[in-house]
Every structure is written in C-alpha cells, then in structure tokens.
Design a protein around this motif. Structure first.
Motif, mmCIF file in Angstrom:
data_model
loop_
_atom_site.group_PDB
_atom_site.id
_atom_site.type_symbol
_atom_site.label_atom_id
_atom_site.label_comp_id
_atom_site.label_asym_id
_atom_site.label_seq_id
_atom_site.Cartn_x
_atom_site.Cartn_y
_atom_site.Cartn_z
ATOM 1 N N LEU A 1 8.084 -18.840 31.908
ATOM 2 C CA LEU A 1 8.743 -18.481 30.653
ATOM 3 C C LEU A 1 7.786 -18.629 29.479
ATOM 4 C CD1 LEU A 1 12.195 -20.240 31.208
ATOM 5 C CD2 LEU A 1 11.763 -17.779 31.217
ATOM 6 N N ARG A 2 7.039 -19.702 29.490
ATOM 7 C CA ARG A 2 6.083 -19.946 28.404
ATOM 8 C C ARG A 2 4.917 -18.956 28.458
ATOM 9 N NH1 ARG A 2 4.493 -24.140 24.964
ATOM 10 N NH2 ARG A 2 2.243 -24.215 24.572
ATOM 11 N N GLY B 1 7.936 -4.751 25.763
ATOM 12 C CA GLY B 1 9.140 -5.241 26.422
ATOM 13 C C GLY B 1 10.350 -4.410 26.040
ATOM 14 N N GLY B 2 10.151 -3.132 25.817
ATOM 15 C CA GLY B 2 11.205 -2.276 25.301
ATOM 16 C C GLY B 2 12.118 -1.662 26.334
ATOM 17 N N SER B 3 11.966 -2.019 27.611
ATOM 18 C CA SER B 3 12.834 -1.436 28.641
ATOM 19 C C SER B 3 13.949 -2.387 29.065
ATOM 20 C CB SER B 3 12.003 -1.041 29.870
ATOM 21 O OG SER B 3 11.348 -2.176 30.425
ATOM 22 N N GLY B 4 14.047 -3.544 28.419
ATOM 23 C CA GLY B 4 15.079 -4.508 28.757
ATOM 24 C C GLY B 4 16.375 -4.267 28.004
ATOM 25 N N GLY C 1 8.779 -10.973 27.583
ATOM 26 C CA GLY C 1 8.964 -12.318 28.099
ATOM 27 C C GLY C 1 9.962 -12.344 29.241
ATOM 28 N N GLU C 2 9.764 -13.260 30.169
ATOM 29 C CA GLU C 2 10.698 -13.428 31.286
ATOM 30 C C GLU C 2 12.079 -13.840 30.767
ATOM 31 O OE1 GLU C 2 10.367 -13.191 34.659
ATOM 32 O OE2 GLU C 2 8.379 -12.322 34.465
ATOM 33 N N LEU D 1 3.763 -16.274 25.502
ATOM 34 C CA LEU D 1 2.553 -16.548 24.741
ATOM 35 C C LEU D 1 1.431 -15.571 25.068
ATOM 36 C CD1 LEU D 1 2.405 -20.444 24.577
ATOM 37 C CD2 LEU D 1 3.706 -18.820 23.217
ATOM 38 N N SER D 2 1.285 -15.210 26.338
ATOM 39 C CA SER D 2 0.201 -14.287 26.703
ATOM 40 C C SER D 2 0.458 -12.896 26.135
ATOM 41 C CB SER D 2 0.034 -14.224 28.221
ATOM 42 O OG SER D 2 1.206 -13.753 28.847
ATOM 43 N N ALA D 3 1.710 -12.440 26.166
ATOM 44 C CA ALA D 3 2.034 -11.130 25.606
ATOM 45 C C ALA D 3 1.812 -11.113 24.101
ATOM 46 C CB ALA D 3 3.475 -10.761 25.939
ATOM 47 N N THR D 4 2.246 -12.166 23.427
ATOM 48 C CA THR D 4 2.090 -12.233 21.972
ATOM 49 C C THR D 4 0.623 -12.321 21.589
ATOM 50 O OG1 THR D 4 4.221 -13.372 21.875
ATOM 51 C CG2 THR D 4 2.866 -13.430 19.898
#
Length: 316
Positions: A89-90, A7-10, A73-74, A94-97
């Motif tokens: 959001l959930r 998620g480093g492009s946010g 995350g969204e 959770l799926s990424a983690t």
C-alpha cells in the motif's frame, strides 16, 4: 484542458474521466495495463502504458498536460493488512507519486496543477471531534501513510506547480466502493450498523467527488489539502438507518467489532473508528455539493423516489 489521470481506470478514475470529458477536457489515462484499461474506458479516452520504475513514452503525456491527477495506489480495503500488504500500500502510492513528480521536474513544459489523492485517514481516529484541513495528522497506519503520500506530492511545489491534496472519505457510487459491499445484507433483511455504531462516517457521492476534483483543477486559488467529503457526516448507526430507510429494509443486526477484528485484523479499524470531517476549504471557496445529505445521495444512487423538500430542509 489536457488532463492526465494516473490510476484512471479504477472506481474513482472512471467517474472522473467521464466527468472531465463532459466538461470538454481531453483526458489521457496512465495505466499499468493499458489494454485492459482501454477496454473499460472506451475509445474516447486515450490510454498509455506506464511503469513507475522506468521513464518512457508516458512522460510525454506529462509534458503535454495542463493538469495531472494522481489516483494511483493499491486499494486500501481489499485485503488484510499484513506487513507485506502494508508495504505494498505504501510503495504503490509513494513510487507512483515520486515518478509523476520526477516527470514533472524533467518536463520543459510543466503542468499548472497536480491533484494528488490522499485520505481522511490522515486525521487518525478522532471520535466526535470535528476536524478541518488545519487539524494535524493523527496516529496509526493510515495517518502515517497519508502524511508520507502528501509529502511526496508536495515536492512538485518546488518546481512551480500548484498542488491540491483531496483528502477523500468514504466514496459512494453505483458500482464498487463501500456501498456495493453494504447492500447485500440489507437487501436480505439482515443489515445493521458496524459496532460500536457511534463512529463518524465522512462520505461523498462519487459524482460530487469528480466535480470537486474538476473544480480544484480549474480554480487557481485552491491549493494544499481539501477535505473531499460531504458537509454532513453521520454516525455509522445513522448511516445504516438511512440506508435501511431508503431501501425499505430494517437495520437491526449489528456487526460485532470482535468479529471484524478476527476476520480483518488491523484493517477492521477502518470500519470501527472514524472522523467527523468538515470540508471547510471547499465550501469556503465556493464549491457547492449536489448531494449534501446522505439521504439525497442514496436516493440518487439506488434510484429511489425522494421527497426533495424534506431533504433540502435536512441539508439546510
């Protein structure tokens, strides 16, 4: 160090990647849209496509990493919290983690640390009561989401990986984030506090947040929850008065709570309630904020002259 950011492009991820590179680390970003991310990050940061549902080449980046940062995350405040939005959001968190922890579990060479984002929403609405990392989690959607997110990340501890959980407050930056949404009405002379006005805002300058994450990566004694907020929270009314003073604009037109609830539904609670958060874990371990007061942060972000002696006295 070789550091992977999911998620480093946010908004936060771009600042973090740049900060880590300035400290001479090698940075790889995992993104669902690698081509788009590469365009926004530039050629000096490696970008890999990842799909949290499917192990792929991205898992090799975890294998080669010294540290992993999870910002995936969204966005919390982009849309009304309908049941389907809450699920998104959930699920996105959770799926990424879970995917990152599974990749860490399967690695023959595991990273030394996982820094996995959380939020001060963990504490729920707390009024004026100061909270520290030792305060139990509160009630409400964000509290439950943050707790589940942290529990998922902490599974990596069972694989011998140090886990740091920055509980992030309102992030103030030049581009994006809450400040960008607040500026237009103030610049048009119609700015004012969000009712009721006495809710506490625990904020952090984007540069200090990036520094704090880098500090947590480098310091092996840091683990568990770390409140990623300035040591000087303010009420919403004071936040808006300070913003108005820096902009040389009035702060006179309050935003009614009822209007927010009609427009945003449950999401309005993010603006009308708050937490008075103390970054005790960071400060007691020696982290020093570059922008400890709101006035210092806003003067920097808005490129306004500052009376440094006055602001240092305020921070003392």
């Amino acid at each position: 160090m070789n550091i992977v950011i999911a998620g480093g492009s946010g908004f936060i991820g771009r600042a973090l990647g740049a900060s880590l590179q300035m400290d001479h680390h090698q940075v790889t970003v995992l993104s669902r849209n690698a081509a788009q991310a590469a365009g926004s990050l530039g050629p000096s940061i490696a970008v890999m496509e990842w799909d949290v549902r499917t192990p792929g080449p991205w898992t090799q980046a975890i294998e080669e990493a010294d540290a992993v940062v999870n910002l995936a995350g969204e966005p919390i405040a982009d849309k009304r919290w309908t049941p389907s939005r809450k699920q998104a959001l959930r699920e996105s968190r959770l799926s990424a983690t879970y995917a990152l922890v599974e990749a860490i579990r399967g690695a023959t060479r595991r990273p030394r640390v996982l820094v996995s984002a959380s939020g001060v929403g963990y504490y729920g609405a707390r009024d004026a009561m100061p909270v520290t990392e030792a305060t139990p989690h509160g009630k409400g959607f964000l509290a439950d989401l943050s707790l589940a997110w942290e529990q998922e990340a902490r599974q990596a501890e069972g694989h011998g990986v140090r886990v740091v959980l920055p509980r992030i407050g309102m992030v103030l930056g030049r581009e994006g984030g809450a400040l960008g949404k607040m500026l237009p009405p103030f610049k048009l002379f119609v700015g004012g506090p969000i009712a009721p006005g006495y809710q506490w805002v625990s904020w952090i300058h984007l540069h200090d947040l990036a520094r704090l994450i880098g500090w947590a990566i480098a310091n092996e004694s840091v683990h568990g929850p770390v409140n990623a907020v300035s040591p000087n929270p303010v009420t919403m009314a004071e936040f808006c008065r300070t913003l108005a003073r820096v902009l040389r604009r009035p702060s006179w037109l309050p935003v009614p709570e009822l209007a927010l609830r009609l427009r945003f539904g449950e999401l309005a609670s993010l603006l009308t309630t708050g937490q008075r958060v103390d970054p005790r874990a960071a400060t007691s371990a020696g982290f020093v904020f570059k922008f400890p007061t709101l006035a210092m942060a806003l003067h920097d972000l808005l490129d306004r002259p500052i009376n440094e002696a006055h602001e240092v006295r305020q921070a003392a």
